[in-house]
Scaffold this motif. Sequence first.
Motif, PDB file in Angstrom:
ATOM      1  N   LEU A 119       0.881  -1.181  -0.013  1.00 36.58           N
ATOM      2  CA  LEU A 119       0.025   0.011   0.136  1.00 36.58           C
ATOM      3  C   LEU A 119       0.950   1.271   0.036  1.00 36.58           C
ATOM      4  O   LEU A 119       0.579   2.059  -0.966  1.00 36.58           O
ATOM      5  CB  LEU A 119      -0.858   0.109   1.294  1.00 36.58           C
ATOM      6  N   ILE A 123       1.072   4.077  -3.029  1.00 40.32           N
ATOM      7  CA  ILE A 123       0.834   5.469  -2.885  1.00 40.32           C
ATOM      8  C   ILE A 123       2.078   6.611  -3.487  1.00 40.32           C
ATOM      9  O   ILE A 123       1.596   7.456  -3.994  1.00 40.32           O
ATOM     10  CB  ILE A 123       0.385   5.854  -1.406  1.00 40.32           C
ATOM     11  N   PHE A 158      -3.668   8.176  -2.098  1.00 40.01           N
ATOM     12  CA  PHE A 158      -4.252   7.235  -0.933  1.00 40.01           C
ATOM     13  C   PHE A 158      -5.427   6.391  -1.426  1.00 40.01           C
ATOM     14  O   PHE A 158      -5.541   5.331  -1.409  1.00 40.01           O
ATOM     15  CB  PHE A 158      -4.365   7.974   0.330  1.00 40.01           C
ATOM     16  N   LEU A 159      -6.389   7.194  -2.180  1.00 37.85           N
ATOM     17  CA  LEU A 159      -7.756   6.552  -2.209  1.00 37.85           C
ATOM     18  C   LEU A 159      -7.450   5.385  -3.365  1.00 37.85           C
ATOM     19  O   LEU A 159      -7.866   4.105  -3.391  1.00 37.85           O
ATOM     20  CB  LEU A 159      -8.788   7.658  -2.631  1.00 37.85           C
ATOM     21  N   SER A 161      -4.675   4.188  -4.426  1.00 44.46           N
ATOM     22  CA  SER A 161      -3.937   2.684  -3.815  1.00 44.46           C
ATOM     23  C   SER A 161      -4.618   1.863  -2.920  1.00 44.46           C
ATOM     24  O   SER A 161      -4.371   0.633  -2.956  1.00 44.46           O
ATOM     25  CB  SER A 161      -2.777   3.437  -3.171  1.00 44.46           C
ATOM     26  N   THR A 162      -5.398   2.623  -2.207  1.00 48.04           N
ATOM     27  CA  THR A 162      -6.310   1.582  -1.231  1.00 48.04           C
ATOM     28  C   THR A 162      -7.137   0.748  -1.838  1.00 48.04           C
ATOM     29  O   THR A 162      -7.301  -0.617  -1.685  1.00 48.04           O
ATOM     30  CB  THR A 162      -7.017   2.329  -0.324  1.00 48.04           C
ATOM     31  N   TRP A 165      -4.869  -1.978  -3.530  1.00 47.77           N
ATOM     32  CA  TRP A 165      -4.766  -2.817  -2.333  1.00 47.77           C
ATOM     33  C   TRP A 165      -5.856  -3.750  -1.825  1.00 47.77           C
ATOM     34  O   TRP A 165      -5.592  -4.984  -1.682  1.00 47.77           O
ATOM     35  CB  TRP A 165      -4.285  -2.186  -1.252  1.00 47.77           C
ATOM     36  N   VAL A 166      -7.008  -3.353  -1.725  1.00 52.41           N
ATOM     37  CA  VAL A 166      -8.140  -3.814  -1.325  1.00 52.41           C
ATOM     38  C   VAL A 166      -8.549  -4.999  -2.286  1.00 52.41           C
ATOM     39  O   VAL A 166      -8.777  -6.359  -2.090  1.00 52.41           O
ATOM     40  CB  VAL A 166      -9.344  -3.157  -0.966  1.00 52.41           C
ATOM     41  N   ASN A 169      -6.026  -7.654  -2.273  1.00 52.69           N
ATOM     42  CA  ASN A 169      -5.990  -8.553  -1.163  1.00 52.69           C
ATOM     43  C   ASN A 169      -7.424  -9.634  -1.439  1.00 52.69           C
ATOM     44  O   ASN A 169      -7.152 -10.784  -1.010  1.00 52.69           O
ATOM     45  CB  ASN A 169      -6.383  -7.920   0.125  1.00 52.69           C
TER      46      ASN A 169
END
Length: 432
Positions: A119, A123, A158-159, A161-162, A165-166, A169
């Motif tokens: 993460l 970013i 951040f948004l 990349s999150t 990442w989610v 996962n």
Amino acid sequence: MKAKNNLNQLIFISFLVMFSAQIYIKLFVNHFNISFGIIILIILLYMIEIDNKIMVAVISSFFVYIIRILVYFLENIEIESALKLGIRNHFPEFIFYLVYITIYFIIINIKNKNLNYLLPKLIICDFFANFTEMYIRHTIYLENFNLNMIIGLLFVAFLRSTLIWVMINLMIKYNTTLLKKEHTERYIKLLASNSTLKSEVYLMEKSMDNIENTMGKSYKLYMDISEKDLDDDLKKEIMEITKDIHEIKKEFNLIVRGVNELTNTKELKDSMDYYAILDILKHMINIELKNTNITFNIEKGENFNTIYHYYLISIFRNIIMNGIDALKDKDNGFIYLNHNSMEIDNIVGHCFEIIDNGEGIADEDKKYIFNPGFSTKINFETGDVNRGLGLIIVKDIVETKLKGFVTLTSSKGKGTKFMIFVSKNILEEGRF
């Protein structure tokens, strides 16, 4: 062939990223929309085995640039030099993709895909790629660029990349779930096959003892005849029979040794919890109970660990399959497996009861039930007879291999109960 597959993969990913780039998430931050193009590209680069990831990333980025120009041209076709303006206006976005994937390949070790650090690395990629794009727009196209926009870039990085990442996962978790399911099914099949082979080996080993005894008797007969003044042809024939029996014994021994090697795989030497054994057993039995009115219930009792999981499965499966055969023509039949710990003759052990409400066994048949070849399952229309080996296998495993005992209780027309008792020292610790 491999080159063709790589080309097909390259084209597929490039087109997927290109069309995904036309899907946006509109933010409440002014002048910022999140495109799915870079999201899909990074997920594919991370999740899929690709021979040349850098080439795929660069060509995908170029395809996104082309689709942006094409869409701009079609939307502004009435404007003179629309194509030139499209090339000019979307060039910084092409640079965004190039900067993003350059940083991605520099700071993310593809061989060490540690999700804990993914993460913040994403970013960094996103922020500096967006920063570069905005700096070019400010320098060349004189667009406004200030502190508030830099803060906005951080928020967008951040948004997005999150989100990446989610999604990664979730995909990994889903793949892991599928893999576990696949491994479980494969292990169940392996264990089922192993328990069946082990059961047959017991009978083969017994047959080897019979062959050995028969060969001994044949040789003794030859020696007795040799001492008497009998026909030489008869002596020779008896000796030939003895040799043939010896050859059969050797071949049989090779077969048994080969099957034992097949069933002694590493996976099957590992210990297993009793509850896991029951899960595998239930899976196997439920397959047999399809399209029947038979209910199979288990009272687990206490859990324990054993290396003799294939023995237990063989025991349970053979008895339960006998019960299923006895209940096939009965409505609302049930089979019940119960487990308790108890002490018998100063021995603390595991007691397993398998109960069914079938037709039961006649008193005159009970003394033969554990004899090889004995069976009450006869098809009077076809003349087929069950080979009657299931219960002798059970008796041999319990008494010979596990040093326990098995008892039978049955009433004609009411049902049958088998009780198996094995010492805890043997079943849990392997100590005889």
